[in-house]
Design a protein around this motif. Structure first.
Motif: not given
Length: 365
Positions: A324-334
């Protein structure tokens, strides 16, 4: 277990209040037949107060409850010896509490050591002036890496120089293990120089807490795992295989801070439109990993030939897959991953992780 121990300390402390009551004649205490002087009565009261302080500290999750409890146990045992005929069975309770105190102190000491290492990592980290990542800065990278950096949202954001990450884990510590062990972990990264410090708390069962620390620093790797934070289960360092494995782990985990792709210590080689080989060289240690991306440019998986341990004759295929990938602090990361080792008889998925938080460019830890 935590509640049970707190109740036990509370009951043991309350019993000591009886010694104070008897010494000052405040009430009849039938279970204490021997006379107790007023000075000793004040000691009984002091033990009650110390155990009470320990209880309050446990309730508020203080890391220092063991200090008040430890002093209380010592004074309690002195009083028990003086009043042995009446109080000898309190020794058993003191032993139980003392074991808990030793374990708590070991956890405190272990965490203090880790925090000292993290402070050292932070002190070494270069903190350049604010720099925004642009497409011009990545123009020499393979197209697949450029596409990933744009898809991740790193372009137009500040270049990262340190990272704090928190994780929830499910682990299989041994190949034959069938029940997953839950754990929580925190990890700190430095980009220049490339380094990380990862610490984990896991519960093998309700009576067996385990603490671990894995790190890569100055081009060297080291791993420590301790039962009760004091009994070594794994302790490896000063080993070229461990150094390379730790470096490859660092390299693979830049997917959580994509702007590290422009690090001068990392070289990239395109394989095809969906995969690239990255090589990191630092501090006399070199290692490589292959990154794979989907059609949209999202990170898919990273594969490396790594040593599982210092005693391995040959490296094994190690794969981290993004679920799953989603944005954390504006950056898309796994944010959800599984980690596999290729074994002779198939694939061993030994780790499932979920990223619960990420912070970039902290001014202080």
């Amino acid at each position: 277990m935590r509640i049970t121990l707190t109740i036990l300390i509370a009951l043991h402390g309350a019993i000591h209040l009886l010694g104070f009551v008897k010494a000052f004649g405040l009430a009849e205490v039938e279970n204490l037949k021997l006379p107790i002087s007023k000075p000793l009565g004040m000691m009984w009261l002091a033990v009650f107060v110390l155990f009470s302080i320990a209880i309050v500290q446990r309730i508020i999750h203080s890391d220092y409850w063991w200090l008040a409890a430890g002093v209380a146990v010592v004074l309690s045992q002195v009083l028990i010896v003086i009043s042995w005929q009446d109080a000898k069975y309190g020794t058993l309770l003191n032993v139980v509490i003392l074991i808990a105190v030793v374990i708590a102190y070991s956890a405190y000491s272990f965490n203090k050591t880790v925090n000292t290492e993290i402070d050292g990592l932070f002190a070494k980290t270069k903190t350049p002036d604010k720099t925004i990542l642009t497409n011009g800065m990545i123009s020499d990278l393979p197209p697949a890496v450029q596409k990933w950096l744009n898809k991740s949202g790193a372009i137009g954001k500040e270049v990262v120089y340190n990272v704090h990450l928190t994780q929830e884990l499910q682990m299989l510590m041994k190949l034959e293990q069938t029940d997953w062990t839950s754990a929580t972990a925190k990890q700190y990264f430095s980009i220049d120089p490339p380094a990380f410090n990862w610490s984990v708390d896991l519960q093998m069962n309700p009576l067996m807490p385990v603490a671990g620390r894995d790190k890569f620093e100055d081009g060297k790797g080291a791993m420590t795992i301790k039962l009760f934070s004091m009994l070594p289960m794994v302790d490896v360092s000063d080993n070229a295989k461990v150094d390379q494995a730790a470096l490859q782990r660092y390299l693979s985990e830049i997917v959580w801070f994509p702007s590290a792709a422009i690090s001068p210590y990392i070289s990239w080689k395109g394989i095809d439109e969906h995969s690239v080989e990255a090589t990191l060289a630092y501090g006399g240690t070199t290692g490589s990993a292959t990154f794979h991306f989907d059609d949209a440019g999202n990170f898919n998986k990273v594969v490396a030939m790594r040593y599982k341990g210092a005693d391995d004759a040959e490296p094994s295929e190690w794969t981290v897959r993004a679920l799953k990938t989603e944005a954390l602090n504006g950056i898309k990361v796994p944010v959800a991953c599984e980690v596999d080792w290729a074994m002779e008889n198939g694939t061993w998925t030994w780790l499932k992780l979920r990223v619960t938080g990420v912070e970039y460019n902290l001014k202080e830890w």
